[in-house]
Design an enzyme around this catalytic site. Sequence first.
Site, PDB file in Angstrom:
ATOM      1  N   ASN A   9       0.875  -1.180   0.000  1.00  0.00           N
ATOM      2  CA  ASN A   9       0.000   0.000   0.000  1.00  0.00           C
ATOM      3  C   ASN A   9       0.910   1.226   0.000  1.00  0.00           C
ATOM      4  O   ASN A   9       1.440   1.612   1.037  1.00  0.00           O
ATOM      5  CB  ASN A   9      -0.896  -0.040   1.246  1.00  0.00           C
ATOM      6  CG  ASN A   9      -1.752   1.208   1.371  1.00  0.00           C
ATOM      7  OD1 ASN A   9      -1.860   2.001   0.431  1.00  0.00           O
ATOM      8  ND2 ASN A   9      -2.374   1.379   2.525  1.00  0.00           N
ATOM      9  N   TRP A  10       1.085   1.785  -1.188  1.00  0.00           N
ATOM     10  CA  TRP A  10       2.013   2.923  -1.302  1.00  0.00           C
ATOM     11  C   TRP A  10       1.468   4.200  -0.669  1.00  0.00           C
ATOM     12  O   TRP A  10       2.208   5.153  -0.451  1.00  0.00           O
ATOM     13  CB  TRP A  10       2.321   3.200  -2.786  1.00  0.00           C
ATOM     14  CG  TRP A  10       3.222   2.191  -3.433  1.00  0.00           C
ATOM     15  CD1 TRP A  10       3.657   1.000  -2.906  1.00  0.00           C
ATOM     16  CD2 TRP A  10       3.795   2.282  -4.740  1.00  0.00           C
ATOM     17  NE1 TRP A  10       4.462   0.351  -3.807  1.00  0.00           N
ATOM     18  CE2 TRP A  10       4.561   1.110  -4.944  1.00  0.00           C
ATOM     19  CE3 TRP A  10       3.726   3.229  -5.772  1.00  0.00           C
ATOM     20  CZ2 TRP A  10       5.260   0.879  -6.130  1.00  0.00           C
ATOM     21  CZ3 TRP A  10       4.414   2.994  -6.956  1.00  0.00           C
ATOM     22  CH2 TRP A  10       5.184   1.829  -7.119  1.00  0.00           C
ATOM     23  N   LYS A  11       0.160   4.234  -0.425  1.00  0.00           N
ATOM     24  CA  LYS A  11      -0.489   5.438   0.123  1.00  0.00           C
ATOM     25  C   LYS A  11      -0.201   6.641  -0.789  1.00  0.00           C
ATOM     26  O   LYS A  11      -0.015   6.459  -1.999  1.00  0.00           O
ATOM     27  CB  LYS A  11      -0.051   5.680   1.570  1.00  0.00           C
ATOM     28  CG  LYS A  11      -0.259   4.435   2.436  1.00  0.00           C
ATOM     29  CD  LYS A  11      -0.135   4.691   3.908  1.00  0.00           C
ATOM     30  CE  LYS A  11      -0.354   3.384   4.657  1.00  0.00           C
ATOM     31  NZ  LYS A  11      -0.352   3.541   6.109  1.00  0.00           N
ATOM     32  N   HIS A  97      -9.664   1.500   4.433  1.00  0.00           N
ATOM     33  CA  HIS A  97      -8.423   1.673   5.184  1.00  0.00           C
ATOM     34  C   HIS A  97      -8.686   2.639   6.347  1.00  0.00           C
ATOM     35  O   HIS A  97      -9.476   3.584   6.212  1.00  0.00           O
ATOM     36  CB  HIS A  97      -7.321   2.217   4.265  1.00  0.00           C
ATOM     37  CG  HIS A  97      -5.982   2.181   4.918  1.00  0.00           C
ATOM     38  ND1 HIS A  97      -5.582   3.148   5.814  1.00  0.00           N
ATOM     39  CD2 HIS A  97      -4.973   1.284   4.858  1.00  0.00           C
ATOM     40  CE1 HIS A  97      -4.375   2.843   6.260  1.00  0.00           C
ATOM     41  NE2 HIS A  97      -3.983   1.713   5.707  1.00  0.00           N
ATOM     42  N   GLU A  99      -7.133   5.054   7.421  1.00  0.00           N
ATOM     43  CA  GLU A  99      -6.898   6.465   7.096  1.00  0.00           C
ATOM     44  C   GLU A  99      -8.107   7.054   6.367  1.00  0.00           C
ATOM     45  O   GLU A  99      -8.424   8.229   6.529  1.00  0.00           O
ATOM     46  CB  GLU A  99      -5.608   6.601   6.270  1.00  0.00           C
ATOM     47  CG  GLU A  99      -4.386   6.359   7.155  1.00  0.00           C
ATOM     48  CD  GLU A  99      -3.182   5.747   6.463  1.00  0.00           C
ATOM     49  OE1 GLU A  99      -3.108   5.773   5.219  1.00  0.00           O
ATOM     50  OE2 GLU A  99      -2.310   5.224   7.186  1.00  0.00           O
ATOM     51  N   GLU A 169      -5.938  -4.413  10.541  1.00  0.00           N
ATOM     52  CA  GLU A 169      -4.895  -3.420  10.778  1.00  0.00           C
ATOM     53  C   GLU A 169      -5.198  -2.653  12.058  1.00  0.00           C
ATOM     54  O   GLU A 169      -5.977  -1.690  12.039  1.00  0.00           O
ATOM     55  CB  GLU A 169      -4.836  -2.441   9.608  1.00  0.00           C
ATOM     56  CG  GLU A 169      -4.531  -3.103   8.282  1.00  0.00           C
ATOM     57  CD  GLU A 169      -3.876  -2.133   7.319  1.00  0.00           C
ATOM     58  OE1 GLU A 169      -2.777  -2.435   6.854  1.00  0.00           O
ATOM     59  OE2 GLU A 169      -4.437  -1.056   7.062  1.00  0.00           O
ATOM     60  N   GLY A 175       2.088   2.575  10.818  1.00  0.00           N
ATOM     61  CA  GLY A 175       3.062   3.660  10.652  1.00  0.00           C
ATOM     62  C   GLY A 175       3.733   4.071  11.952  1.00  0.00           C
ATOM     63  O   GLY A 175       4.401   5.102  12.006  1.00  0.00           O
ATOM     64  N   SER A 215       3.003  -1.847  10.484  1.00  0.00           N
ATOM     65  CA  SER A 215       4.451  -1.940  10.686  1.00  0.00           C
ATOM     66  C   SER A 215       5.023  -3.322  10.372  1.00  0.00           C
ATOM     67  O   SER A 215       5.917  -3.804  11.073  1.00  0.00           O
ATOM     68  CB  SER A 215       4.822  -1.496  12.104  1.00  0.00           C
ATOM     69  OG  SER A 215       4.392  -0.166  12.326  1.00  0.00           O
ATOM     70  N   GLY A 236       2.557  -0.868   4.384  1.00  0.00           N
ATOM     71  CA  GLY A 236       2.694   0.528   3.991  1.00  0.00           C
ATOM     72  C   GLY A 236       4.154   0.908   3.806  1.00  0.00           C
ATOM     73  O   GLY A 236       4.760   0.647   2.761  1.00  0.00           O
ATOM     74  N   GLY A 237       4.745   1.495   4.838  1.00  0.00           N
ATOM     75  CA  GLY A 237       6.109   2.023   4.763  1.00  0.00           C
ATOM     76  C   GLY A 237       7.121   1.094   4.103  1.00  0.00           C
ATOM     77  O   GLY A 237       7.869   1.517   3.211  1.00  0.00           O
TER      78      GLY A 237
HETATM   79  P1  PGA Z   1       2.527   0.552   7.733  1.00  0.00           P
HETATM   80  O1  PGA Z   1       1.069   0.757   7.066  1.00  0.00           O
HETATM   81  O2  PGA Z   1       3.058  -0.750   7.209  1.00  0.00           O
HETATM   82  O3  PGA Z   1       3.320   1.734   7.288  1.00  0.00           O
HETATM   83  O4  PGA Z   1       2.312   0.499   9.202  1.00  0.00           O
HETATM   84  C1  PGA Z   1       0.203  -0.324   6.891  1.00  0.00           C
HETATM   85  C2  PGA Z   1      -1.074   0.155   6.251  1.00  0.00           C
HETATM   86  O5  PGA Z   1      -1.582   1.204   6.684  1.00  0.00           O
HETATM   87  O6  PGA Z   1      -1.615  -0.461   5.319  1.00  0.00           O
END
Ligand code: PGA
Length: 253
Positions: A9-11, A97, A99, A169, A175, A215, A236-237
């Site tokens: 997930n590049w966001k 998600h 977010e 999640e 994050g 994470s 994500g990251g």
């Molecule tokens: P993260 O994000 O790996 O940076 O914690 C995961 C996500 O929100 O899909």
Amino acid sequence: MRKQIAAANWKMNLTYQQAEKLFDELLATPHQLKQDQLAIFAVPFPYLQLANERMSGRANVMVAAQNCSNKRSGAYTGEVSVEMLNSMNIPCVIIGHSERREYFNESNQLLAEKIDICLETGIQPIFCCGEPLDIREAGTQNVFVGKQLEESLFHLSAEQLQHIVIAYEPIWAIGTGKTASADQAQEMHAFIRSHLSAKFGDSIAENISILYGGSVKGNNAAELFSRRDVDGGLVGGASLDAAEFVKIINALK
Ligand code: PGA
């Protein structure tokens, strides 16, 4: 057997040029995707075509969008419809998600509408659920996540549910560098599977992939994925670094 999935997930990260470079690096880094494994790349809308050009047609690789509208079409400036994604041969989209829930006020009911349009159109949703820190501290995470599932998915038929991937999640782990322990992940994934099983039946629930997100890194993925009900990760990251993400792919069971 249910699929084991590493989903990136590049966001809202990377310029177009950086995205091109990351694809080049990913393609140059050897990975071992086995028959029941899948790598998914959820990229920003403007890079979907690029992702398709670079990644589609590769065995066990899929491109995904990170969101879609709950409306079918029309005067909704700035929105992207499921039909648009489908017409670009995008087979998959992340729905709900945390977010989106937190910053764009997406409710369980609104997410149910998005899920319905995806399934009607033949696009696979990756449905995200997960509790915030205060709920975890109060120990009511199962009730919280159970309600997310009930309000967004329980109106579906068993046949429809089979086309969904779930991502658990915990918001406190996204994050933050603070990963849920493999035991905490397993406990919640087992709860999610049993909750789905009570409504849709055992065989359907057994076949649903449930990914862990929050994470996930190259150095903790294998431990998390080793658990019975953890079928991979939504990342994500660490998905912004080719070597790191390929480590995660290679940690799938
Ligand atoms: P993260 O994000 O790996 O940076 O914690 C995961 C996500 O929100 O899909």
